[in-house]
Design an enzyme around this catalytic site. Structure first.
Site, PDB file in Angstrom:
ATOM      1  N   LYS A  66      36.542  44.034  45.312  1.00  0.00           N
ATOM      2  CA  LYS A  66      35.276  45.217  45.976  1.00  0.00           C
ATOM      3  C   LYS A  66      34.867  45.704  45.267  1.00  0.00           C
ATOM      4  O   LYS A  66      33.897  46.532  45.055  1.00  0.00           O
ATOM      5  CB  LYS A  66      35.934  45.020  47.310  1.00  0.00           C
ATOM      6  CG  LYS A  66      36.789  43.167  48.322  1.00  0.00           C
ATOM      7  CD  LYS A  66      36.358  43.677  49.709  1.00  0.00           C
ATOM      8  CE  LYS A  66      38.059  44.462  49.589  1.00  0.00           C
ATOM      9  NZ  LYS A  66      39.160  43.948  49.313  1.00  0.00           N
ATOM     10  N   ARG A 126      37.412  45.510  58.385  1.00  0.00           N
ATOM     11  CA  ARG A 126      38.473  44.669  58.337  1.00  0.00           C
ATOM     12  C   ARG A 126      39.476  44.559  59.278  1.00  0.00           C
ATOM     13  O   ARG A 126      40.269  43.475  59.959  1.00  0.00           O
ATOM     14  CB  ARG A 126      39.780  46.252  58.448  1.00  0.00           C
ATOM     15  CG  ARG A 126      39.759  45.403  56.810  1.00  0.00           C
ATOM     16  CD  ARG A 126      41.192  46.556  55.716  1.00  0.00           C
ATOM     17  NE  ARG A 126      42.315  46.114  54.969  1.00  0.00           N
ATOM     18  CZ  ARG A 126      41.664  46.860  53.092  1.00  0.00           C
ATOM     19  NH1 ARG A 126      40.589  47.595  53.589  1.00  0.00           N
ATOM     20  NH2 ARG A 126      41.925  46.271  52.812  1.00  0.00           N
ATOM     21  N   ARG A 133      46.939  46.430  37.822  1.00  0.00           N
ATOM     22  CA  ARG A 133      46.037  47.667  38.168  1.00  0.00           C
ATOM     23  C   ARG A 133      46.073  48.563  37.586  1.00  0.00           C
ATOM     24  O   ARG A 133      47.324  49.638  38.455  1.00  0.00           O
ATOM     25  CB  ARG A 133      45.240  47.466  39.449  1.00  0.00           C
ATOM     26  CG  ARG A 133      44.564  48.616  39.604  1.00  0.00           C
ATOM     27  CD  ARG A 133      43.426  48.724  41.014  1.00  0.00           C
ATOM     28  NE  ARG A 133      44.362  48.074  42.266  1.00  0.00           N
ATOM     29  CZ  ARG A 133      44.176  48.053  43.346  1.00  0.00           C
ATOM     30  NH1 ARG A 133      42.913  48.486  43.477  1.00  0.00           N
ATOM     31  NH2 ARG A 133      44.678  48.122  44.636  1.00  0.00           N
ATOM     32  N   ARG A 141      48.860  52.173  41.870  1.00  0.00           N
ATOM     33  CA  ARG A 141      49.044  52.780  43.441  1.00  0.00           C
ATOM     34  C   ARG A 141      50.297  52.188  43.635  1.00  0.00           C
ATOM     35  O   ARG A 141      50.837  51.413  43.471  1.00  0.00           O
ATOM     36  CB  ARG A 141      48.011  51.900  44.316  1.00  0.00           C
ATOM     37  CG  ARG A 141      46.466  52.695  43.852  1.00  0.00           C
ATOM     38  CD  ARG A 141      45.251  51.935  44.485  1.00  0.00           C
ATOM     39  NE  ARG A 141      45.429  51.502  45.819  1.00  0.00           N
ATOM     40  CZ  ARG A 141      44.322  50.785  46.095  1.00  0.00           C
ATOM     41  NH1 ARG A 141      43.454  50.783  45.632  1.00  0.00           N
ATOM     42  NH2 ARG A 141      44.583  50.507  47.266  1.00  0.00           N
ATOM     43  N   ARG A 147      50.327  43.415  52.354  1.00  0.00           N
ATOM     44  CA  ARG A 147      49.274  43.292  52.348  1.00  0.00           C
ATOM     45  C   ARG A 147      47.906  42.329  52.330  1.00  0.00           C
ATOM     46  O   ARG A 147      46.909  41.587  53.708  1.00  0.00           O
ATOM     47  CB  ARG A 147      48.518  43.492  51.407  1.00  0.00           C
ATOM     48  CG  ARG A 147      48.685  45.724  51.600  1.00  0.00           C
ATOM     49  CD  ARG A 147      48.778  46.194  49.613  1.00  0.00           C
ATOM     50  NE  ARG A 147      47.321  46.528  49.048  1.00  0.00           N
ATOM     51  CZ  ARG A 147      46.796  46.468  47.969  1.00  0.00           C
ATOM     52  NH1 ARG A 147      47.388  47.288  46.996  1.00  0.00           N
ATOM     53  NH2 ARG A 147      45.324  46.860  47.844  1.00  0.00           N
TER      54      ARG A 147
HETATM   55  P1  AP5 Z   1      39.416  46.093  42.661  1.00  0.00           P
HETATM   56  O1  AP5 Z   1      37.973  46.011  42.909  1.00  0.00           O
HETATM   57  O2  AP5 Z   1      40.157  47.276  42.542  1.00  0.00           O
HETATM   58  O3  AP5 Z   1      39.808  45.484  44.146  1.00  0.00           O
HETATM   59  P2  AP5 Z   1      40.152  45.714  45.361  1.00  0.00           P
HETATM   60  O4  AP5 Z   1      39.388  44.247  46.163  1.00  0.00           O
HETATM   61  O5  AP5 Z   1      38.607  46.837  45.435  1.00  0.00           O
HETATM   62  O6  AP5 Z   1      40.686  45.239  45.934  1.00  0.00           O
HETATM   63  P3  AP5 Z   1      41.824  47.212  47.127  1.00  0.00           P
HETATM   64  O7  AP5 Z   1      43.230  47.105  46.461  1.00  0.00           O
HETATM   65  O8  AP5 Z   1      41.132  48.042  46.186  1.00  0.00           O
HETATM   66  O9  AP5 Z   1      41.270  46.605  48.537  1.00  0.00           O
HETATM   67  P4  AP5 Z   1      42.358  46.734  48.951  1.00  0.00           P
HETATM   68  O10 AP5 Z   1      41.812  46.146  50.946  1.00  0.00           O
HETATM   69  O11 AP5 Z   1      43.323  46.178  49.395  1.00  0.00           O
HETATM   70  O12 AP5 Z   1      42.414  47.874  49.495  1.00  0.00           O
HETATM   71  P5  AP5 Z   1      41.608  49.440  50.394  1.00  0.00           P
HETATM   72  O13 AP5 Z   1      41.246  50.375  49.019  1.00  0.00           O
HETATM   73  O14 AP5 Z   1      40.627  49.340  50.985  1.00  0.00           O
HETATM   74  O15 AP5 Z   1      40.546  45.187  41.719  1.00  0.00           O
HETATM   75  C1  AP5 Z   1      41.613  44.971  42.010  1.00  0.00           C
HETATM   76  C2  AP5 Z   1      41.680  44.639  40.168  1.00  0.00           C
HETATM   77  O16 AP5 Z   1      41.486  43.164  39.372  1.00  0.00           O
HETATM   78  C3  AP5 Z   1      41.729  45.568  38.894  1.00  0.00           C
HETATM   79  O17 AP5 Z   1      42.669  46.251  38.185  1.00  0.00           O
HETATM   80  C4  AP5 Z   1      40.249  45.567  38.612  1.00  0.00           C
HETATM   81  O18 AP5 Z   1      40.305  45.521  37.375  1.00  0.00           O
HETATM   82  C5  AP5 Z   1      40.595  44.177  38.099  1.00  0.00           C
HETATM   83  N1  AP5 Z   1      39.598  43.184  39.242  1.00  0.00           N
HETATM   84  C6  AP5 Z   1      38.130  43.229  39.065  1.00  0.00           C
HETATM   85  N2  AP5 Z   1      37.548  42.562  39.246  1.00  0.00           N
HETATM   86  C7  AP5 Z   1      37.857  41.317  38.440  1.00  0.00           C
HETATM   87  C8  AP5 Z   1      37.806  39.905  37.928  1.00  0.00           C
HETATM   88  N3  AP5 Z   1      36.192  39.517  38.541  1.00  0.00           N
HETATM   89  N4  AP5 Z   1      38.040  39.515  37.238  1.00  0.00           N
HETATM   90  C9  AP5 Z   1      38.932  40.343  36.814  1.00  0.00           C
HETATM   91  N5  AP5 Z   1      40.020  40.906  37.216  1.00  0.00           N
HETATM   92  C10 AP5 Z   1      39.304  41.886  38.461  1.00  0.00           C
HETATM   93  O19 AP5 Z   1      42.598  50.065  51.775  1.00  0.00           O
HETATM   94  C11 AP5 Z   1      43.855  50.203  51.002  1.00  0.00           C
HETATM   95  C12 AP5 Z   1      44.735  50.448  52.533  1.00  0.00           C
HETATM   96  O20 AP5 Z   1      43.890  51.200  53.225  1.00  0.00           O
HETATM   97  C13 AP5 Z   1      44.812  49.096  53.579  1.00  0.00           C
HETATM   98  O21 AP5 Z   1      46.691  48.579  52.409  1.00  0.00           O
HETATM   99  C14 AP5 Z   1      45.155  50.088  54.199  1.00  0.00           C
HETATM  100  O22 AP5 Z   1      46.144  50.231  54.768  1.00  0.00           O
HETATM  101  C15 AP5 Z   1      43.892  51.300  54.536  1.00  0.00           C
HETATM  102  N6  AP5 Z   1      42.835  50.735  54.996  1.00  0.00           N
HETATM  103  C16 AP5 Z   1      41.806  50.785  54.009  1.00  0.00           C
HETATM  104  N7  AP5 Z   1      40.344  50.189  54.872  1.00  0.00           N
HETATM  105  C17 AP5 Z   1      40.558  49.958  56.228  1.00  0.00           C
HETATM  106  C18 AP5 Z   1      40.211  49.349  57.062  1.00  0.00           C
HETATM  107  N8  AP5 Z   1      38.910  49.459  57.616  1.00  0.00           N
HETATM  108  N9  AP5 Z   1      41.089  49.730  58.454  1.00  0.00           N
HETATM  109  C19 AP5 Z   1      41.818  49.641  58.024  1.00  0.00           C
HETATM  110  N10 AP5 Z   1      42.985  50.234  57.479  1.00  0.00           N
HETATM  111  C20 AP5 Z   1      42.198  50.353  55.903  1.00  0.00           C
END
Ligand code: AP5
Length: 207
Positions: A13, A86, A120, A153, A164
């Site tokens: 994402k 979410r 990552r 992270r 997660r």
């Molecule tokens: P990346 O682009 O970073 O993936 P992502 O989907 O953004 O992953 P996140 O881990 O950031 O998502 P998440 O939803 O768990 O965490 P968030 O920060 O929102 O890519 C991942 C890896 O793959 C990278 O190394 C990249 O280089 C690689 N990659 C990307 N695309 C690729 C492809 N096509 N092919 C190969 N490799 C690829 O949330 C973190 C925490 O915050 C949550 O657990 C929760 O505690 C809290 N939180 C955040 N939002 C909320 C909410 N709305 N409600 C409640 N709690 C929340």
């Protein structure tokens, strides 16, 4: 247009959002990025969120909705939401703030999620994202863009990643049916390369 990126942790994402912002000029709103910033600052919000994030659990809906409302600040168009909503409660809360026109659902199976997230690395300084398997930095541990130090992270440990993913299945996956029912969900295979994922989504956006 307001766009939502939905999908499991590690679906890409954040990576896709950066490309879409560059190509289409959206205002990027990542609740994960905002929360990490608050944790870094040591604010009250950061202190509250830290434990949930480290365990891979969701921060309470009312906290997240308050945070989003504050950043949207009365504007109604041009937002790209990444990692939000979410839960169904967050989706319903968002509808009271502004309309959602399109939801891109990035599909990725659990084993690929674990493989990607374990590899990552993120720049401490500029936040650039790397992947030791698919997008390694030129020099180990150093950001290509700004020379900053790369780190893992705390929620990218395998046990937390699996939690997660479980939380995603229980609390976020119901949003797939929710938005499909509204006729605004498009599925994209997130196991393709970052370029291919971007091109497919760009095609959807260009209609
Ligand atoms: P990346 O682009 O970073 O993936 P992502 O989907 O953004 O992953 P996140 O881990 O950031 O998502 P998440 O939803 O768990 O965490 P968030 O920060 O929102 O890519 C991942 C890896 O793959 C990278 O190394 C990249 O280089 C690689 N990659 C990307 N695309 C690729 C492809 N096509 N092919 C190969 N490799 C690829 O949330 C973190 C925490 O915050 C949550 O657990 C929760 O505690 C809290 N939180 C955040 N939002 C909320 C909410 N709305 N409600 C409640 N709690 C929340």
């Amino acid at each position: 247009m307001n766009l939502v990126l939905l999908g499991p942790p590690g679906a890409g994402k954040g990576t896709l959002a950066a490309r879409l912002v560059e190509a289409f000029g959206f205002v990027h709103l990542s609740t994960g990025d905002i929360l990490r910033e608050e944790v870094k600052k040591g604010s009250e919000l950061g202190k509250l969120a830290k434990g949930y994030m480290e365990r891979g659990e969701l921060v309470p809906d009312e906290v997240i909705l308050g945070m989003v409302r504050e950043r949207v600040d009365g504007e109604t168009d041009g937002f790209l939401f990444d990692g939000f909503p979410r839960t169904i409660a967050q989706a319903e809360g968002l509808e009271e703030i502004l309309p959602v026109h399109l939801v891109i659902y990035l599909e990725l199976p659990e084993e690929e999620v674990v493989r990607r997230l374990s590899a990552r690395r993120v720049c401490k300084n500029c936040g650039a994202n790397y992947n030791l398997i698919t997008q390694p930095p030129k020099a180990p541990g150093v950001c290509d863009r700004c020379g900053g130090e790369l780190y893992q992270r705390p929620d990218d440990r395998e046990d937390v990643i699996r939690n997660r993913f479980r939380v995603y299945l229980e609390q976020s996956a119901p949003l797939i049916d929710y938005y499909e029912g509204k006729g605004i969900l498009r599925r994209v295979d997130a196991s393709l390369s970052p370029d291919e994922v971007f091109h497919r989504v760009a095609e959807v956006l260009r209609g």
